[in-house]
Write a protein that holds these residues in place. Structure first.
Motif, PDB file in Angstrom:
ATOM      1  N   LEU A 190     -89.237 132.331 -28.940  1.00 57.76           N
ATOM      2  CA  LEU A 190     -88.873 132.168 -27.537  1.00 57.76           C
ATOM      3  C   LEU A 190     -87.763 131.149 -27.387  1.00 57.76           C
ATOM      4  CD1 LEU A 190     -92.507 132.138 -26.206  1.00 57.76           C
ATOM      5  CD2 LEU A 190     -90.873 134.002 -26.039  1.00 57.76           C
ATOM      6  N   THR A 191     -87.135 131.170 -26.227  1.00 54.02           N
ATOM      7  CA  THR A 191     -86.032 130.260 -26.001  1.00 54.02           C
ATOM      8  C   THR A 191     -86.573 128.859 -25.761  1.00 54.02           C
ATOM      9  OG1 THR A 191     -84.070 129.895 -24.676  1.00 54.02           O
ATOM     10  CG2 THR A 191     -86.004 130.696 -23.535  1.00 54.02           C
ATOM     11  N   GLY A 192     -85.735 127.882 -25.994  1.00 55.32           N
ATOM     12  CA  GLY A 192     -86.146 126.505 -25.765  1.00 55.32           C
ATOM     13  C   GLY A 192     -86.647 125.862 -27.036  1.00 55.32           C
ATOM     14  N   ARG A 193     -86.605 124.540 -27.054  1.00 53.47           N
ATOM     15  CA  ARG A 193     -87.054 123.806 -28.224  1.00 53.47           C
ATOM     16  C   ARG A 193     -88.560 123.836 -28.308  1.00 53.47           C
ATOM     17  NH1 ARG A 193     -83.253 119.442 -29.692  1.00 53.47           N
ATOM     18  NH2 ARG A 193     -81.490 119.779 -28.313  1.00 53.47           N
ATOM     19  N   VAL A 194     -89.045 123.898 -29.527  1.00 56.33           N
ATOM     20  CA  VAL A 194     -90.480 123.814 -29.720  1.00 56.33           C
ATOM     21  C   VAL A 194     -90.797 122.417 -30.211  1.00 56.33           C
ATOM     22  CG1 VAL A 194     -92.317 124.492 -31.242  1.00 56.33           C
ATOM     23  CG2 VAL A 194     -90.967 126.200 -30.104  1.00 56.33           C
ATOM     24  N   ASP A 195     -91.750 121.787 -29.570  1.00 60.32           N
ATOM     25  CA  ASP A 195     -92.143 120.464 -29.998  1.00 60.32           C
ATOM     26  C   ASP A 195     -93.629 120.506 -30.199  1.00 60.32           C
ATOM     27  OD1 ASP A 195     -91.332 118.046 -30.727  1.00 60.32           O
ATOM     28  OD2 ASP A 195     -90.315 117.592 -28.846  1.00 60.32           O
ATOM     29  N   ALA A 196     -94.061 120.466 -31.416  1.00 68.83           N
ATOM     30  CA  ALA A 196     -95.497 120.556 -31.652  1.00 68.83           C
ATOM     31  C   ALA A 196     -95.959 119.377 -32.471  1.00 68.83           C
ATOM     32  CB  ALA A 196     -95.853 121.870 -32.318  1.00 68.83           C
ATOM     33  N   GLY A 197     -95.359 118.243 -32.213  1.00 67.77           N
ATOM     34  CA  GLY A 197     -95.880 117.002 -32.735  1.00 67.77           C
ATOM     35  C   GLY A 197     -95.882 116.893 -34.234  1.00 67.77           C
ATOM     36  N   ASN A 198     -97.024 116.503 -34.761  1.00 68.54           N
ATOM     37  CA  ASN A 198     -97.123 116.145 -36.165  1.00 68.54           C
ATOM     38  C   ASN A 198     -97.127 117.333 -37.108  1.00 68.54           C
ATOM     39  OD1 ASN A 198     -97.231 113.477 -35.559  1.00 68.54           O
ATOM     40  ND2 ASN A 198     -99.452 113.408 -35.450  1.00 68.54           N
TER      41      ASN A 198
END
Lengths: 360, 350
Positions: free
Chosen positions: A80-88
């Protein structure tokens, strides 16, 4: 094969209607269109995340929106579009999330799952930073990890790698496979990868890499890949097939060169107030304000081509059909230009001095 | 294959810490019972002092078990809410469960018509010691029911968060109103309930409390895999074949059951649910719930036991309010752990 017939997409009111389309295995298709025209909605509808307003999407002959969600997840994955931020999460752990449809209720990974993860990461050249947390990766690296995640989700099981590299624990688990064979034989199953603007955050070299990677993946894995992008230039050069979605809701598909030749690309952008030049396959971005100028010289095509662009940029209408205009430029050698005007002649060693002389 | 390190020694260390804390909470208190006597009594032996067996069986053992269950319950619920809402500040009560419980308890303590606090407390005896727990459960259940009904219909998880907050404000407003019109004695009783305590659970209450808490924890284990799928957000979870609405429903059921029974039997306990999951993430350096969930349970249980030991202020006759101890002693420790980790921000998607 992913197909759609008389498909209408949108939320309550249709953004585009009567779409007939076909996404073929081992092909890279690029979806192009102005902002707000419904590219994301089309992708989301094809992915089964939105319901169509009318018509249907078919995957290997089955209605995609009626398919059990786990069955669909094993064949169709999205980035999907957009940055993925899934932490550690490490890159490896993120890719392993793609195995969700195959694992047991505890999410335990079997040898097959680990092999699929490794294969997906090898295909996307992400194995080198498998252990790094994803927030430390660059945008391009992270995007490749997301593609690896999607591949790990849909790639059919490859034969298990030979015994080396598999630990004792892994070997013990070998007979327990959570892979549930679908009722469609594997060789008939399509694997579809849909990406919404995967190049949006990337700089130019990264964008080229990304598209080349996706094209290679389509060839090597047989996946059908569809991505939306704003990079018409790159799409024209790399895509196997273009999908042009106009603000009118019309979708035109075909191979890139055909669509450039028959003017479909030009028409798509004309309505947006941008001119597309058939001959060069690029947008016209300059308005002519200085009148005609003729250009001659073909010692090497490159110098003439860049001279052309420089002249166009400062507002000349450039001709090279052999007819001398009152204002004329000869490319003598690379790095030597002769300018002829009604007021006389001058020679220049750089483009900058040539343009300076013209602008006086 | 570059698997992430599993650090089994860490789980072993946590288990050891939990056992140590459990032993401490049985030994220490207003009266110190030597550890070997504790073991002796638990194994059915005769104690040196007859009162020790009573203290141990009637007070310390149920209290320690309660602390373990509540600690694990609130840590689990906090972890679930933080992941579900992708928000580091989410806690077990974010959907208004504790506000609902407070409202129930406030209605019982403050709202029962005229009459002195003494008759009220006498009345408790008639109802049995379940009165407050029942009132809290009813209040929590009402809010939970409303939120769950909504969760079936709402597409966006964040909407739920706002709705939960609004329910919370509404309940708090009614509670404040009740306090405003109540007699000081009753307000005192109520404020004692809000201070939190593990000591109020009797063996007969334990028969309800422990199974409910264990059920919630079990459900937490079942929802571990969906929580991992939700790490990348609802859309990716859906594309992985997860039924997001159903997963969300059961995660909320689990978290609310855990938060609800904890609050019903021990009062609202604030600190554990927010803090422990962060410490678990920090120590494990992972976002995988298959590791985070058990680690949070162990840590939460140990933390609750230790906080309770401190609250009993061993050797003295005073007891400190549990919530006070948790914040006073817990905040510095947890700040230290979390500030060591640079990327709290990155632990969550924005």
């Amino acid at each position: 094969m992913l197909t759609a017939s008389s498909l209408s997409i949108g939320y309550k009111t249709p953004l585009a209607s009567n779409l007939d389309l076909e996404l073929r295995p081992a092909e890279l298709a690029c979806l192009i269109g102005p902002n707000g025209v419904g590219k994301s909605t089309l992708l989301r509808t094809l992915a089964g995340m939105e319901k169509p307003l009318a018509g249907a999407v078919w995957l290997d002959g089955g209605n995609l929106h009626l398919m059990p969600s786990l069955e669909l997840a094993k064949r169709l994955a999205v980035v999907l579009t957009g940055r993925v931020d899934a932490g550690n999460l490490s890159a490896w752990a993120l890719v392993s999330l793609g195995r969700h449809p195959y694992t047991d209720w505890l999410g335990r990974l079997t040898v097959r799952d680990e092999a699929a993860i490794e294969r997906a990461m090898r295909l996307t050249d992400t194995l080198v930073f498998a252990e790094r947390p994803i927030h430390e990766l660059s945008d391009g690296e992270r995007q490749r990890v997301m593609i690896a995640r999607a591949l790990a989700q849909i790639l059919p099981d490859s034969p298990l790698p030979p015994g080396e590299g598999l630990g004792g624990r892994a070997k013990a688990q070998l007979p327990i496979s959570n892979y549930q064979p679908s009722n469609v034989p594997t060789f008939q199953r399509s694997n579809v990868l849909l990406l919404d603007e995967p190049t949006a955050f990337l700089d130019l070299p990264r964008r080229v890499d990304m598209l080349q990677l996706l094209k290679r993946l389509a060839r090597e894995t047989g996946c059908a890949i569809l991505l939306s992008t704003h990079d018409l230039d790159l799409a024209l050069r790399i895509a196997d097939r273009l999908w042009l979605l106009a603000s009118s809701g019309n979708l035109t598909t075909g191979i890139p060169e055909e669509l450039a030749l028959n003017g479909a690309v030009a028409r798509l952008f004309q309505s947006e107030g941008v001119d597309f030049d058939h001959a060069s396959g690029a947008f016209k971005v300059h308005q002519t304000v200085c009148g005609p100028i003729s250009l001659h010289g073909d010692k090497d095509g490159v110098t003439a081509a860049w001279t052309w662009r420089a002249l166009e940029r400062i507002g000349y209408e450039v001709h090279d059909n052999g007819i001398r205009r009152p204002v004329h430029v000869d490319v003598m050698d690379p790095g030597r230009w002769r300018l002829t005007t009604p007021h006389g002649q001058s020679e220049h060693a750089t483009l900058e001095s040539l343009l300076a002389a013209l602008q006086q | 294959m570059p698997r992430p390190p599993l650090r089994p020694w860490l789980f072993f260390a946590l288990l050891l810490l939990l056992l140590l804390a459990f032993a401490l909470s049985l030994t220490l208190g207003s009266v110190e019972i030597p550890l070997e006597q504790v073991a002796h009594i638990l194994l059915g032996g005769e104690p040196d002092k007859a009162s020790w067996a009573d203290i141990l069986f009637k007070f310390r053992l149920p209290k320690a078990i309660t602390a373990v269950l509540v600690g694990a319950a609130l840590s689990t619920a906090g972890l679930q809410m933080q992941t579900l809402f992708r928000n580091p500040l989410a806690d077990p009560f974010i959907l208004g469960v504790s506000s609902g419980a407070s409202l129930g308890v406030a209605l019982v303590i403050l709202g029962i018509g005229a009459g002195g606090a003494l008759t009220f407390i006498a009345g408790l005896g008639v109802f049995g010691d379940f009165t407050l727990a029942i009132a809290a459960s009813l209040g929590a259940g009402m809010v939970l029911g409303a939120v769950l009904l909504l969760s079936r219909r709402v597409q966006n998880t964040l909407t739920l968060l706002v709705v939960g907050l609004m329910f919370g404000y509404l309940a708090s407003a009614v509670v404040t109103l009740l306090i405003y019109f109540s007699q000081p004695e009753r307000v005192l009783v109520f404020s004692l309930w809000t201070a939190g305590s593990f000591g109020g659970v009797t063996w007969s209450q334990m028969r309800v409390f422990a199974p409910a808490a264990l059920l919630g924890l079990l459900l937490g284990f079942v929802m571990m895999k969906p929580l991992n799928a939700l790490l990348l957000g609802d859309d990716y979870a859906r594309s992985l074949g997860l039924n997001v609405r159903r997963a969300r429903f059961w995660i909320i059921v689990s978290a609310s059951l855990l938060a609800g029974v904890s609050t019903a039997f021990c009062g609202p306990i604030w600190f554990i649910g927010v803090a422990v999951p962060h410490v678990a993430r920090s120590l494990l350096n992972s976002a995988d719930h298959r590791a985070l969930l058990p680690a949070s349970m162990l840590m939460g249980a140990a933390f609750a036991l230790i906080a309770d030991v401190i609250a009993q202020s061993p050797g003295s006759q005073h007891t400190l309010p549990l919530n006070v101890v948790m914040s006073l002693f817990g905040v510095p420790i947890i700040l230290w752990v979390i500030l060591r980790q640079k990327q709290l921000r990155q632990s969550f998607a924005s």
